[in-house]
Design a protein around this motif. Structure first.
Motif, mmCIF file in Angstrom:
data_model
loop_
_atom_site.group_PDB
_atom_site.id
_atom_site.type_symbol
_atom_site.label_atom_id
_atom_site.label_comp_id
_atom_site.label_asym_id
_atom_site.label_seq_id
_atom_site.Cartn_x
_atom_site.Cartn_y
_atom_site.Cartn_z
ATOM 1 N N ALA A 156 1.334 6.190 -8.008
ATOM 2 C CA ALA A 156 2.038 5.493 -6.926
ATOM 3 C C ALA A 156 3.154 6.356 -6.350
ATOM 4 O O ALA A 156 3.347 6.409 -5.128
ATOM 5 C CB ALA A 156 2.590 4.162 -7.443
ATOM 6 N N ALA A 176 -5.035 3.989 -3.211
ATOM 7 C CA ALA A 176 -4.084 4.587 -2.263
ATOM 8 C C ALA A 176 -4.776 5.512 -1.275
ATOM 9 O O ALA A 176 -4.107 6.176 -0.472
ATOM 10 C CB ALA A 176 -3.016 5.365 -3.036
ATOM 11 N N SER A 233 -6.139 3.833 -9.369
ATOM 12 C CA SER A 233 -4.866 3.843 -8.642
ATOM 13 C C SER A 233 -4.914 4.779 -7.440
ATOM 14 O O SER A 233 -4.436 4.439 -6.355
ATOM 15 C CB SER A 233 -3.735 4.263 -9.583
ATOM 16 O OG SER A 233 -3.636 3.384 -10.683
ATOM 17 N N ALA A 249 1.536 9.170 -4.278
ATOM 18 C CA ALA A 249 1.029 8.649 -3.007
ATOM 19 C C ALA A 249 2.168 8.412 -2.031
ATOM 20 O O ALA A 249 2.074 8.754 -0.840
ATOM 21 C CB ALA A 249 0.243 7.365 -3.249
ATOM 22 N N ALA A 250 3.263 7.855 -2.507
ATOM 23 C CA ALA A 250 4.411 7.611 -1.638
ATOM 24 C C ALA A 250 5.014 8.913 -1.131
ATOM 25 O O ALA A 250 5.572 8.958 -0.030
ATOM 26 C CB ALA A 250 5.458 6.801 -2.401
#
Length: 395
Positions: free
Chosen positions: A160, A205, A201, A163-164
């Motif tokens: 996460a 994304a 995950s 991806a951000a």
């Protein structure tokens, strides 16, 4: 519009013979037999050369220093030093005709910054796809990049964060490796459950997953978990190379892209690689012969034999050591990796509508693959970034 007229052209899939390549505003607009043009079109007769797409290296480490001590390099270098090293390595890769690089392991988010910087100036380096730090176990392979994760929850949280931050791909270390003290390439680091957590995950994304895997258990687990590419696929054991025809058949049936990492400049290899080389070559010949979806990459940056312009040596070694036909070897460095990385519309081929990423080498590569060691010109997005028989950074 300008036209490059060459005695031989490889379009990413096959040799075409004498061919004209028409380029306008940084884009290839036509590829075809030599012809006549309007008076305002510049035709450059390149003569007895081979023109091919810019090379696509699906596995480099641009911010590494090619030393025997990558851990020490990262310990001693701040982010600005890593970024400056990345700039220099990117220029070296581009001068040798590598116009696209998938960067699969840099500390923190330095490679994200490098990608964005190079994108603003195509003359400064290849187009980059970047992973940021590879996800690994605490103290595991390449832990010093900042991607340590203890369990599934930590892996999902790390994906996460990446991806951000805007990475293009997530890399996970399914097995250990050869350049991290205390890590063994034949030993698995994560099992199927952990690898599947990364895949789920990342895919949620919109990101692909590249799994580093040497040992057969790690390779098999990566296939089961549904990763998008497997890196190395060397089948290393504690003291050799496994010959596992059942796993090879499974890989071939899966169609999963396998990124074989090879290519070295002339000189001694690390002892643990040199002792395995005959068995490794036998394994790779079998893997390619099986019909598995093999592409070629270099792992550039991890040590002295692997500078960032080493891919041209890799092409010659695919022919001389693996026994591949030259067109197959070149496809494994152009169109095949571009397709595997999901960028076939942007890299790996000379065709109308494609960016003018072009490598010109002296001589007929179809007759003498060592023509690849004689680059004469490189274009990236239509911009001449290296020209002349003697480059500043010879390969």
């Amino acid at each position: 519009m300008e036209v490059l007229r060459a005695g031989q052209v490889f379009d990413g899939e096959r040799f075409l013979g004498a061919t004209d390549i028409a380029i306008d505003d940084g884009t290839v607009v036509d590829v075809g037999p030599p012809g006549a043009y309007a008076s305002d079109v510049t035709v450059e007769e390149l003569g007895d050369v081979t023109v091919l797409p810019g090379l696509v290296d699906a596995h480099q480490h641009l911010t590494w220093d090619c030393s025997t001590d990558p851990l020490g390099w990262h310990r001693e270098s701040d982010d600005e030093a890593l970024l400056e090293r990345g700039r220099a390595n990117a220029r070296r890769a581009l001068a040798a005709g590598v116009t696209t690089v998938r960067e699969l392991g840099g500390r923190g988010l330095v490679t994200v910054a490098l990608r964005d910087e190079l994108a603003r100036d195509p003359s400064s380096g290849p187009m980059l796809l970047v992973a940021g730090p590879a996800l690994t176990t605490p103290g595991g392979h390449c832990w010093f990049l900042g991607g340590e994760c203890a369990d599934e929850a930590a892996l999902r949280a790390a994906v996460a964060r990446l991806a951000a931050a805007g990475v293009d791909v997530v890399k996970v270390m399914a097995t250990g490796g050869t350049v991290t003290p205390g890590s063994a390439p034949h030993e698995s680091q994560f099992g199927v459950a952990e690898l599947r957590a990364v895949v789920e995950s990342a895919h949620a994304a919109g990101l692909p997953v590249a799994a580093h895997a040497h040992g057969t258990s790690g390779v098999a687990d990566a296939v089961t978990a549904g990763v998008d590419t497997i890196e190395h696929v060397s089948f290393m054991t504690a003291d050799g190379i496994a010959q596992d025809p059942d796993l090879v058949a499974r890989l071939a049936a899966s169609g999963l892209p396998l990124s074989i990492t090879g290519g070295t400049v002339p000189g001694p290899l690390r002892p643990e690689i040199a002792i395995r080389l005959p068995a490794l070559l036998e394994h790779l010949r079998g893997l390619v012969a099986s019909g598995a979806n093999c592409l070629f990459s270099t792992d550039a940056g991890i040590g002295p034999p692997k500078p960032h312009d080493v891919m041209v040596h890799g092409v010659t070694q695919l022919v001389s050591m693996i026994g591949l036909p030259t067109d197959r070897a070149l496809a494994m460095c152009t169109s095949l990796p571009a397709k595997a990385l999901g960028i076939a519309d942007r890299a790996g081929r000379l065709a109308p509508g494609m960016p003018a990423d072009v490598l010109v080498v002296a001589g007929r590569a179809d007759e003498d693959v060592e023509a690849m060691l004689r680059p004469e010109r490189v274009l990236h997005a239509g911009i001449i970034v290296a020209d002349g028989r003697a480059l500043d950074s010879p390969v």
